[in-house]
Design an enzyme around this catalytic site. Sequence first.
Site, PDB file in Angstrom:
ATOM      1  N   GLY A 153     -10.839   8.786  -7.464  1.00  0.00           N
ATOM      2  CA  GLY A 153      -9.830   8.532  -8.481  1.00  0.00           C
ATOM      3  C   GLY A 153     -10.455   8.333  -9.841  1.00  0.00           C
ATOM      4  O   GLY A 153     -11.628   8.651 -10.071  1.00  0.00           O
TER       5      GLY A 153
ATOM      6  N   VAL B  48     -12.633   6.839  -3.223  1.00  0.00           N
ATOM      7  CA  VAL B  48     -11.593   6.197  -2.417  1.00  0.00           C
ATOM      8  C   VAL B  48     -11.911   6.467  -0.945  1.00  0.00           C
ATOM      9  O   VAL B  48     -12.191   7.605  -0.566  1.00  0.00           O
ATOM     10  CB  VAL B  48     -10.186   6.742  -2.754  1.00  0.00           C
TER      11      VAL B  48
ATOM     12  N   GLU C 173      -2.787  -0.883   1.212  1.00  0.00           N
ATOM     13  CA  GLU C 173      -2.275  -0.341   2.464  1.00  0.00           C
ATOM     14  C   GLU C 173      -2.561   1.160   2.490  1.00  0.00           C
ATOM     15  O   GLU C 173      -2.538   1.835   1.455  1.00  0.00           O
ATOM     16  CB  GLU C 173      -0.785  -0.619   2.628  1.00  0.00           C
TER      17      GLU C 173
ATOM     18  N   MET D  44      -1.802   4.957   3.212  1.00  0.00           N
ATOM     19  CA  MET D  44      -0.670   5.877   3.307  1.00  0.00           C
ATOM     20  C   MET D  44      -1.198   7.197   3.869  1.00  0.00           C
ATOM     21  O   MET D  44      -1.884   7.962   3.186  1.00  0.00           O
ATOM     22  CB  MET D  44      -0.025   6.056   1.938  1.00  0.00           C
TER      23      MET D  44
ATOM     24  N   GLY E 174      -1.063  10.970   2.136  1.00  0.00           N
ATOM     25  CA  GLY E 174      -1.488  11.204   0.766  1.00  0.00           C
ATOM     26  C   GLY E 174      -0.351  11.292  -0.238  1.00  0.00           C
ATOM     27  O   GLY E 174       0.769  10.836   0.007  1.00  0.00           O
TER      28      GLY E 174
ATOM     29  N   ASP F  36       4.680   6.003 -15.583  1.00  0.00           N
ATOM     30  CA  ASP F  36       3.957   7.191 -15.115  1.00  0.00           C
ATOM     31  C   ASP F  36       4.534   7.685 -13.787  1.00  0.00           C
ATOM     32  O   ASP F  36       3.792   8.098 -12.894  1.00  0.00           O
ATOM     33  CB  ASP F  36       2.466   6.869 -14.966  1.00  0.00           C
TER      34      ASP F  36
END
Length: 352
Positions: free
Chosen positions: A86, A91, A151, A153, A156, A200
Amino acid sequence: DVFAYIAVNKRMGTIHCHIYHVPKGSGNRAYAAINNAFKMLAADEKARGSNPFAVTDPKREAAPDLLFRHQIHRADLTAIQQIGAGQFGAVYIATHRILQRAVKLLRNAASTADKDEFTREAETMLVLDHPNLVKMIGVAVQQKPWLCVLEYMKYGDLKSFLSTCREKKIPLRYGEMIYFGEQLASGCGYLASQRMIHMDLAARNALVTDNNIVKVADFGLTRPMEPGVDYLLLREPMKLALKWMAPEGMDKKYFSEKSDVWSFGVMLWEIASYGANPYSQIKTQEIQLKVREGLRLSKPPGCSDEFYDVMNTCWEQDPDNRPNFRLLEMRLSGIREANPTPSRDVGLVVSS
Protein backbone atom coordinates in the site's frame (compact mmCIF):
# COMPACT_ATOMS: atom_id res chain seq x y z
CA ASP A 1 5.03 8.65 -23.17
CA VAL A 2 3.60 5.28 -22.21
CA PHE A 3 3.95 3.83 -18.72
CA ALA A 4 2.92 0.25 -17.88
CA TYR A 5 3.07 -2.23 -15.02
CA ILE A 6 1.84 -5.77 -14.35
CA ALA A 7 -0.25 -6.55 -11.25
CA VAL A 8 -0.66 -10.12 -9.98
CA ASN A 9 -3.71 -10.81 -7.78
CA LYS A 10 -3.04 -14.13 -6.06
CA ARG A 11 -6.38 -14.11 -4.23
CA MET A 12 -8.44 -13.87 -7.42
CA GLY A 13 -5.99 -15.72 -9.66
CA THR A 14 -5.66 -12.87 -12.17
CA ILE A 15 -2.83 -10.99 -13.88
CA HIS A 16 -3.45 -7.47 -15.19
CA CYS A 17 -1.28 -5.29 -17.38
CA HIS A 18 -2.02 -1.59 -16.78
CA ILE A 19 -0.98 0.80 -19.56
CA TYR A 20 -1.13 4.58 -19.17
CA HIS A 21 -0.51 7.47 -21.54
CA VAL A 22 1.37 10.07 -19.48
CA PRO A 23 2.76 13.54 -20.24
CA LYS A 24 5.96 13.51 -22.27
CA GLY A 25 9.01 13.02 -20.10
CA SER A 26 7.11 11.75 -17.04
CA GLY A 27 7.27 8.04 -17.90
CA ASN A 28 10.85 7.70 -16.70
CA ARG A 29 10.05 9.65 -13.52
CA ALA A 30 7.13 7.32 -12.75
CA TYR A 31 9.35 4.28 -13.35
CA ALA A 32 12.10 5.70 -11.12
CA ALA A 33 9.65 6.48 -8.29
CA ILE A 34 8.08 3.00 -8.34
CA ASN A 35 11.46 1.29 -8.72
CA ASN A 36 12.75 3.24 -5.72
CA ALA A 37 9.68 2.22 -3.67
CA PHE A 38 10.34 -1.46 -4.43
CA LYS A 39 14.00 -1.03 -3.47
CA MET A 40 12.96 0.45 -0.11
CA LEU A 41 10.55 -2.46 0.46
CA ALA A 42 13.33 -4.93 -0.38
CA ALA A 43 15.69 -3.17 2.04
CA ASP A 44 13.07 -3.35 4.79
CA GLU A 45 12.52 -7.07 4.14
CA LYS A 46 16.27 -7.74 4.26
CA ALA A 47 16.55 -5.88 7.58
CA ARG A 48 13.72 -7.93 9.10
CA GLY A 49 14.91 -11.31 7.83
CA SER A 50 12.34 -14.13 7.71
CA ASN A 51 9.94 -12.38 10.11
CA PRO A 52 8.46 -9.26 8.48
CA PHE A 53 7.08 -8.07 11.84
CA ALA A 54 10.38 -8.32 13.74
CA VAL A 55 11.75 -5.17 15.39
CA THR A 56 14.43 -3.51 13.26
CA ASP A 57 15.27 -0.70 15.68
CA PRO A 58 15.29 -1.35 19.46
CA LYS A 59 14.69 2.32 20.26
CA ARG A 60 11.20 2.91 21.71
CA GLU A 61 9.00 5.80 20.62
CA ALA A 62 6.16 7.46 22.51
CA ALA A 63 2.73 6.54 21.13
CA PRO A 64 -0.40 8.72 21.21
CA ASP A 65 -2.66 7.69 24.09
CA LEU A 66 -5.39 6.11 21.93
CA LEU A 67 -2.87 4.00 20.02
CA PHE A 68 -1.01 3.07 23.21
CA ARG A 69 -4.24 1.68 24.69
CA HIS A 70 -4.70 -0.55 21.63
CA GLN A 71 -1.17 -1.93 21.43
CA ILE A 72 -0.78 -5.59 20.50
CA HIS A 73 2.25 -7.83 20.96
CA ARG A 74 3.97 -8.33 17.62
CA ALA A 75 5.16 -11.71 18.93
CA ASP A 76 1.51 -12.84 18.68
CA LEU A 77 1.60 -12.28 14.90
CA THR A 78 2.74 -14.93 12.43
CA ALA A 79 3.05 -13.89 8.80
CA ILE A 80 1.45 -16.19 6.22
CA GLN A 81 2.17 -14.34 2.98
CA GLN A 82 2.47 -10.88 1.49
CA ILE A 83 -0.70 -9.90 -0.37
CA GLY A 84 0.18 -6.45 -1.59
CA ALA A 85 1.86 -3.14 -0.98
CA GLY A 86 0.00 0.00 0.00
CA GLN A 87 0.90 3.65 0.34
CA PHE A 88 2.86 3.02 3.53
CA GLY A 89 4.52 -0.33 2.83
CA ALA A 90 3.84 -4.06 2.50
CA VAL A 91 0.56 -5.74 3.48
CA TYR A 92 0.49 -9.30 4.84
CA ILE A 93 -1.98 -11.98 5.81
CA ALA A 94 -1.08 -13.13 9.31
CA THR A 95 -2.47 -15.13 12.18
CA HIS A 96 -3.15 -13.32 15.44
CA ARG A 97 -4.29 -15.59 18.25
CA ILE A 98 -5.57 -18.19 15.74
CA LEU A 99 -7.61 -15.71 13.65
CA GLN A 100 -6.46 -14.48 10.25
CA ARG A 101 -5.75 -10.75 10.04
CA ALA A 102 -4.38 -8.25 7.55
CA VAL A 103 -1.26 -6.42 8.72
CA LYS A 104 -0.09 -3.15 7.18
CA LEU A 105 3.54 -2.19 7.72
CA LEU A 106 4.93 1.33 7.70
CA ARG A 107 8.23 1.22 5.84
CA ASN A 108 11.28 2.19 7.88
CA ALA A 109 12.12 5.08 5.55
CA ALA A 110 8.64 6.62 5.83
CA SER A 111 8.45 10.41 5.83
CA THR A 112 7.05 12.42 8.73
CA ALA A 113 3.95 13.10 6.62
CA ASP A 114 3.43 9.36 6.06
CA LYS A 115 3.81 8.70 9.79
CA ASP A 116 1.26 11.40 10.58
CA GLU A 117 -1.23 9.98 8.08
CA PHE A 118 -0.65 6.42 9.31
CA THR A 119 -1.33 7.59 12.88
CA ARG A 120 -4.40 9.63 11.91
CA GLU A 121 -5.96 6.74 9.98
CA ALA A 122 -5.36 4.33 12.88
CA GLU A 123 -6.86 6.77 15.40
CA THR A 124 -9.90 7.28 13.15
CA MET A 125 -10.52 3.56 12.71
CA LEU A 126 -10.18 2.81 16.42
CA VAL A 127 -13.17 5.00 17.29
CA LEU A 128 -15.42 3.53 14.56
CA ASP A 129 -17.50 0.40 15.08
CA HIS A 130 -19.93 -0.79 12.41
CA PRO A 131 -20.37 -4.14 10.60
CA ASN A 132 -19.82 -2.47 7.21
CA LEU A 133 -16.64 -0.59 8.12
CA VAL A 134 -13.33 -2.49 8.17
CA LYS A 135 -12.38 -3.04 11.81
CA MET A 136 -9.06 -2.06 13.34
CA ILE A 137 -7.80 -4.77 15.72
CA GLY A 138 -4.77 -2.99 17.13
CA VAL A 139 -1.37 -1.46 16.45
CA ALA A 140 2.30 -1.82 17.32
CA VAL A 141 3.85 1.63 17.00
CA GLN A 142 6.48 1.97 19.71
CA GLN A 143 9.22 0.32 17.66
CA LYS A 144 9.96 -0.01 13.95
CA PRO A 145 8.41 -1.25 11.78
CA TRP A 146 5.07 0.20 12.81
CA LEU A 147 2.22 -2.28 12.35
CA CYS A 148 -1.51 -1.82 11.89
CA VAL A 149 -3.62 -4.98 12.36
CA LEU A 150 -7.01 -5.12 10.61
CA GLU A 151 -9.73 -7.67 10.10
CA TYR A 152 -8.93 -9.78 7.04
CA MET A 153 -11.22 -9.37 4.03
CA LYS A 154 -10.75 -12.53 2.02
CA TYR A 155 -11.55 -11.37 -1.52
CA GLY A 156 -9.76 -8.03 -1.59
CA ASP A 157 -10.93 -4.70 -2.95
CA LEU A 158 -14.32 -4.35 -4.60
CA LYS A 159 -12.99 -2.86 -7.85
CA SER A 160 -10.67 -5.82 -8.51
CA PHE A 161 -13.42 -8.21 -7.43
CA LEU A 162 -15.86 -6.69 -9.94
CA SER A 163 -13.24 -6.67 -12.70
CA THR A 164 -12.57 -10.36 -12.07
CA CYS A 165 -16.31 -11.09 -12.33
CA ARG A 166 -16.29 -9.40 -15.74
CA GLU A 167 -13.14 -11.16 -16.96
CA LYS A 168 -14.32 -14.60 -15.84
CA LYS A 169 -17.80 -13.94 -17.27
CA ILE A 170 -19.51 -14.40 -13.90
CA PRO A 171 -22.44 -11.96 -13.93
CA LEU A 172 -23.68 -10.62 -10.62
CA ARG A 173 -27.35 -11.15 -9.92
CA TYR A 174 -29.39 -8.00 -9.52
CA GLY A 175 -30.02 -8.60 -5.82
CA GLU A 176 -26.28 -9.10 -5.23
CA MET A 177 -25.45 -5.72 -6.77
CA ILE A 178 -28.14 -4.04 -4.69
CA TYR A 179 -26.94 -5.81 -1.53
CA PHE A 180 -23.41 -4.48 -2.06
CA GLY A 181 -24.79 -0.95 -2.37
CA GLU A 182 -27.11 -1.36 0.63
CA GLN A 183 -24.25 -2.46 2.90
CA LEU A 184 -22.00 0.38 1.77
CA ALA A 185 -24.79 2.90 2.37
CA SER A 186 -25.21 1.50 5.87
CA GLY A 187 -21.51 1.87 6.66
CA CYS A 188 -21.39 5.38 5.20
CA GLY A 189 -24.52 6.35 7.13
CA TYR A 190 -22.86 5.33 10.38
CA LEU A 191 -19.77 7.34 9.44
CA ALA A 192 -21.96 10.41 8.85
CA SER A 193 -23.70 9.85 12.20
CA GLN A 194 -20.26 10.11 13.82
CA ARG A 195 -19.77 13.46 12.04
CA MET A 196 -17.07 12.02 9.80
CA ILE A 197 -16.59 12.58 6.05
CA HIS A 198 -14.79 9.77 4.22
CA MET A 199 -13.72 11.93 1.25
CA ASP A 200 -12.41 9.01 -0.82
CA LEU A 201 -15.36 6.67 -1.42
CA ALA A 202 -14.71 4.43 -4.43
CA ALA A 203 -14.86 0.73 -5.25
CA ARG A 204 -11.08 0.50 -4.80
CA ASN A 205 -11.61 1.58 -1.17
CA ALA A 206 -14.15 -1.09 -0.24
CA LEU A 207 -13.28 -4.70 0.63
CA VAL A 208 -15.15 -7.97 0.08
CA THR A 209 -15.21 -11.13 2.18
CA ASP A 210 -17.28 -14.29 2.67
CA ASN A 211 -21.06 -14.37 2.16
CA ASN A 212 -21.12 -11.25 -0.04
CA ILE A 213 -20.14 -8.98 2.84
CA VAL A 214 -18.62 -5.68 1.73
CA LYS A 215 -17.12 -2.99 3.95
CA VAL A 216 -15.85 0.56 3.54
CA ALA A 217 -12.08 0.82 4.05
CA ASP A 218 -9.16 3.24 3.63
CA PHE A 219 -9.79 6.08 6.06
CA GLY A 220 -6.56 7.96 5.38
CA LEU A 221 -8.41 11.01 4.03
CA THR A 222 -11.34 10.85 6.47
CA ARG A 223 -11.87 14.06 8.39
CA PRO A 224 -14.33 15.23 11.08
CA MET A 225 -16.90 17.91 10.34
CA GLU A 226 -16.17 21.34 11.75
CA PRO A 227 -17.61 22.09 15.23
CA GLY A 228 -21.19 23.32 15.18
CA VAL A 229 -21.76 22.74 11.45
CA ASP A 230 -22.37 19.72 9.22
CA TYR A 231 -19.57 20.30 6.73
CA LEU A 232 -15.81 20.67 6.35
CA LEU A 233 -14.12 23.49 4.48
CA LEU A 234 -10.83 21.95 3.36
CA ARG A 235 -7.88 24.20 4.11
CA GLU A 236 -5.03 21.70 3.81
CA PRO A 237 -3.55 20.41 0.54
CA MET A 238 -4.87 16.93 -0.19
CA LYS A 239 -4.72 14.57 -3.16
CA LEU A 240 -8.32 13.73 -4.07
CA ALA A 241 -9.79 11.72 -6.96
CA LEU A 242 -11.61 14.26 -9.14
CA LYS A 243 -13.74 11.71 -11.00
CA TRP A 244 -15.43 10.74 -7.73
CA MET A 245 -15.72 14.27 -6.31
CA ALA A 246 -18.86 16.35 -5.93
CA PRO A 247 -18.85 19.72 -7.75
CA GLU A 248 -18.87 21.72 -4.48
CA GLY A 249 -15.73 19.84 -3.43
CA MET A 250 -13.97 20.66 -6.70
CA ASP A 251 -15.14 24.28 -6.82
CA LYS A 252 -15.22 25.38 -3.18
CA LYS A 253 -13.35 22.68 -1.18
CA TYR A 254 -16.66 22.16 0.64
CA PHE A 255 -17.27 18.61 1.93
CA SER A 256 -20.18 17.06 3.81
CA GLU A 257 -22.24 13.88 4.03
CA LYS A 258 -23.79 14.98 0.72
CA SER A 259 -20.40 15.16 -1.02
CA ASP A 260 -19.79 11.59 0.16
CA VAL A 261 -23.23 10.73 -1.26
CA TRP A 262 -22.07 11.97 -4.69
CA SER A 263 -19.00 9.69 -4.49
CA PHE A 264 -21.24 6.84 -3.34
CA GLY A 265 -23.30 7.28 -6.51
CA VAL A 266 -20.13 6.83 -8.57
CA MET A 267 -19.36 3.72 -6.51
CA LEU A 268 -22.81 2.31 -7.36
CA TRP A 269 -22.02 3.02 -11.01
CA GLU A 270 -18.76 1.07 -10.62
CA ILE A 271 -20.73 -1.88 -9.23
CA ALA A 272 -23.18 -1.83 -12.14
CA SER A 273 -20.34 -1.49 -14.67
CA TYR A 274 -18.17 -4.24 -13.12
CA GLY A 275 -15.35 -1.96 -12.05
CA ALA A 276 -15.13 0.25 -15.15
CA ASN A 277 -13.33 3.59 -14.83
CA PRO A 278 -15.75 6.55 -14.61
CA TYR A 279 -15.53 9.18 -17.37
CA SER A 280 -12.88 7.04 -19.08
CA GLN A 281 -13.05 9.08 -22.31
CA ILE A 282 -12.54 12.42 -20.57
CA LYS A 283 -9.24 13.89 -19.43
CA THR A 284 -9.01 14.42 -15.68
CA GLN A 285 -8.29 18.14 -16.09
CA GLU A 286 -11.59 18.54 -18.00
CA ILE A 287 -13.80 16.83 -15.41
CA GLN A 288 -14.46 19.86 -13.21
CA LEU A 289 -15.85 21.98 -16.05
CA LYS A 290 -17.82 19.10 -17.61
CA VAL A 291 -19.51 18.15 -14.32
CA ARG A 292 -20.29 21.79 -13.56
CA GLU A 293 -21.97 21.98 -16.98
CA GLY A 294 -24.15 18.99 -16.11
CA LEU A 295 -22.25 15.96 -17.40
CA ARG A 296 -23.20 12.73 -15.62
CA LEU A 297 -22.16 9.11 -16.02
CA SER A 298 -24.33 7.22 -18.50
CA LYS A 299 -26.33 4.13 -17.56
CA PRO A 300 -24.11 1.02 -17.66
CA PRO A 301 -25.16 -1.77 -20.05
CA GLY A 302 -27.69 -4.07 -18.39
CA CYS A 303 -28.32 -1.69 -15.48
CA SER A 304 -31.96 -1.36 -14.43
CA ASP A 305 -33.74 1.99 -14.59
CA GLU A 306 -34.46 1.94 -10.85
CA PHE A 307 -30.80 1.28 -9.91
CA TYR A 308 -29.63 4.03 -12.27
CA ASP A 309 -32.24 6.36 -10.80
CA VAL A 310 -30.69 5.82 -7.35
CA MET A 311 -27.32 6.86 -8.79
CA ASN A 312 -28.79 9.97 -10.38
CA THR A 313 -30.33 11.14 -7.11
CA CYS A 314 -26.78 11.13 -5.70
CA TRP A 315 -25.60 13.43 -8.51
CA GLU A 316 -27.97 16.34 -8.00
CA GLN A 317 -26.05 19.58 -8.51
CA ASP A 318 -27.47 21.08 -5.30
CA PRO A 319 -26.25 19.04 -2.29
CA ASP A 320 -29.52 19.76 -0.45
CA ASN A 321 -31.41 17.83 -3.14
CA ARG A 322 -29.37 14.65 -2.66
CA PRO A 323 -30.66 11.96 -0.27
CA ASN A 324 -28.73 11.16 2.89
CA PHE A 325 -27.25 7.72 3.45
CA ARG A 326 -30.09 6.57 5.67
CA LEU A 327 -32.59 7.19 2.86
CA LEU A 328 -30.30 5.50 0.33
CA GLU A 329 -29.97 2.43 2.53
CA MET A 330 -33.76 2.23 2.92
CA ARG A 331 -34.35 2.61 -0.81
CA LEU A 332 -31.78 -0.04 -1.75
CA SER A 333 -33.17 -2.38 0.91
CA GLY A 334 -36.63 -1.97 -0.60
CA ILE A 335 -35.34 -2.77 -4.09
CA ARG A 336 -33.53 -5.87 -2.80
CA GLU A 337 -36.59 -7.14 -0.96
CA ALA A 338 -38.69 -6.66 -4.10
CA ASN A 339 -36.14 -8.65 -6.13
CA PRO A 340 -35.28 -11.78 -4.09
CA THR A 341 -32.12 -13.51 -5.27
CA PRO A 342 -31.07 -17.16 -4.72
CA SER A 343 -28.31 -17.32 -2.13
CA ARG A 344 -24.69 -17.96 -3.14
CA ASP A 345 -21.25 -16.80 -2.02
CA VAL A 346 -20.08 -14.83 -5.06
CA GLY A 347 -16.49 -14.67 -3.81
CA LEU A 348 -16.33 -18.44 -3.64
CA VAL A 349 -17.55 -18.69 -7.23
CA VAL A 350 -15.16 -16.00 -8.50
CA SER A 351 -12.05 -17.34 -6.74
CA SER A 352 -12.59 -20.99 -7.74
